[in-house]
Design a protein around this motif. Structure first.
Motif, PDB file in Angstrom:
ATOM      1  N   ALA A  71      17.459 -15.660  11.002  1.00  0.00           N
ATOM      2  CA  ALA A  71      17.469 -17.127  11.129  1.00  0.00           C
ATOM      3  C   ALA A  71      18.869 -17.711  10.934  1.00  0.00           C
ATOM      4  N   ARG A  72      19.788 -16.906  10.398  1.00  0.00           N
ATOM      5  CA  ARG A  72      21.162 -17.396  10.216  1.00  0.00           C
ATOM      6  C   ARG A  72      22.010 -17.236  11.482  1.00  0.00           C
ATOM      7  N   THR A  73      21.406 -16.652  12.544  1.00  0.00           N
ATOM      8  CA  THR A  73      22.138 -16.401  13.787  1.00  0.00           C
ATOM      9  C   THR A  73      22.463 -17.702  14.505  1.00  0.00           C
ATOM     10  N   ASN A  74      23.661 -17.792  15.051  1.00  0.00           N
ATOM     11  CA  ASN A  74      24.021 -18.956  15.858  1.00  0.00           C
ATOM     12  C   ASN A  74      23.675 -18.700  17.320  1.00  0.00           C
ATOM     13  N   ALA A  75      23.338 -19.761  18.046  1.00  0.00           N
ATOM     14  CA  ALA A  75      23.028 -19.653  19.473  1.00  0.00           C
ATOM     15  C   ALA A  75      24.183 -18.958  20.185  1.00  0.00           C
ATOM     16  N   GLY A  76      23.840 -18.073  21.097  1.00  0.00           N
ATOM     17  CA  GLY A  76      24.869 -17.364  21.851  1.00  0.00           C
ATOM     18  C   GLY A  76      25.275 -16.055  21.216  1.00  0.00           C
ATOM     19  N   GLN A  77      24.874 -15.840  19.957  1.00  0.00           N
ATOM     20  CA  GLN A  77      25.217 -14.602  19.254  1.00  0.00           C
ATOM     21  C   GLN A  77      24.028 -13.650  19.274  1.00  0.00           C
ATOM     22  N   PRO A  78      24.298 -12.339  19.189  1.00  0.00           N
ATOM     23  CA  PRO A  78      23.178 -11.412  18.979  1.00  0.00           C
ATOM     24  C   PRO A  78      22.674 -11.541  17.538  1.00  0.00           C
ATOM     25  N   PHE A  79      21.440 -11.158  17.302  1.00  0.00           N
ATOM     26  CA  PHE A  79      20.916 -11.157  15.937  1.00  0.00           C
ATOM     27  C   PHE A  79      21.585 -10.033  15.163  1.00  0.00           C
TER      28      PHE A  79
END
Ligand code: HEC
Length: 182
Positions: A71-79
């Motif tokens: 849930a800490r992932t930013n849009a555009g980044q992989p998890f």
């Protein structure tokens, strides 16, 4: 408090921490293969990935969750490694051959049928043929009673593999759009 006491207290705290550090157990292999990844305890209380996903084609309603790491992932980044996603599959209530809809126009959730899990970690999921690799994700499936299901995990892999640009998540874009709006 004297300096000696402070030191003693620190020693107890440090020792205490090493005592409670988690140790891997037999039921949670360090590098789980498909079917071995456990359902995270209390996932229902964690962050929502997407809620009430409507699948009239499959006669199902689906509830999706993601753990705190993911849930800490930013849009555009992989998890990041350590991400676990859980998807609950509920049968839709039927009126004969057609799924029932509620006052809100949505399918009516019936019984929990299956729990699907996807998780990623360093070096996971590499023992499969290249065309079935989903980065470092592995897959697992459970019945509503929590017992592991002997699914054909090549099917999970084949259907998720084309989504490399979205870190193998079918609803990647929708998640970040809705999360921003929340
Ligand atoms: C025919 C294609 C297909 C197959 C096979 C498939 N999935 Fe998926 N999966 C999807 C789609 C599409 C979604 C997005 C939710 C939706 O629309 O139902 C999804 C979503 C998920 C999610 C939530 C995270 C995400 O990607 O959005 C998990 C976890 C998951 N699937 C696990 C599995 C597992 C485990 C298996 C095998 C037992 C499996 N899937 C097989 C198509 C598939």
């Amino acid at each position: 408090m004297t300096k000696q006491w402070m030191l003693a207290l620190c020693a107890v705290l440090v020792w205490g921490c090493t005592e409670v550090s988690p140790t891997p157990t037999a039921s949670a292999p360090a590098k789980p293969k498909d079917g071995e990844l456990a359902v995270p305890t209390g996932y229902q209380n964690g962050p929502t990935f997407l809620s009430e996903v409507q699948r009239p084609d499959a006669k199902q309603v689906r509830e999706l969750f993601i753990n705190a790491v993911g849930a800490r992932t930013n849009a555009g980044q992989p998890f990041p490694n350590g991400t676990v996603m859980v998807m609950e599959l509920y049968t839709a209530k039927m009126a004969g051959e057609t799924p029932e809809t509620g006052a809100d126009g949505k399918l009516v959730k019936g019984d929990l049928a299956k729990i699907l899990v996807m998780g990623k970690g360093e070096g996971w999921g590499q023992e499969v043929p290249d065309n079935l690799k989903n980065g470092q994700w592995v897959f697992a499936a459970y019945g509503p009673d929590g017992n592991a299901l002997a699914e054909d995990f090549t099917k999970c892999r084949a259907c998720h593999a084309p989504l490399a640009q979205k870190d193998f998540g079918h609803r990647y874009d929708e998640y970040f759009e809705k999360r921003t709006a929340r």
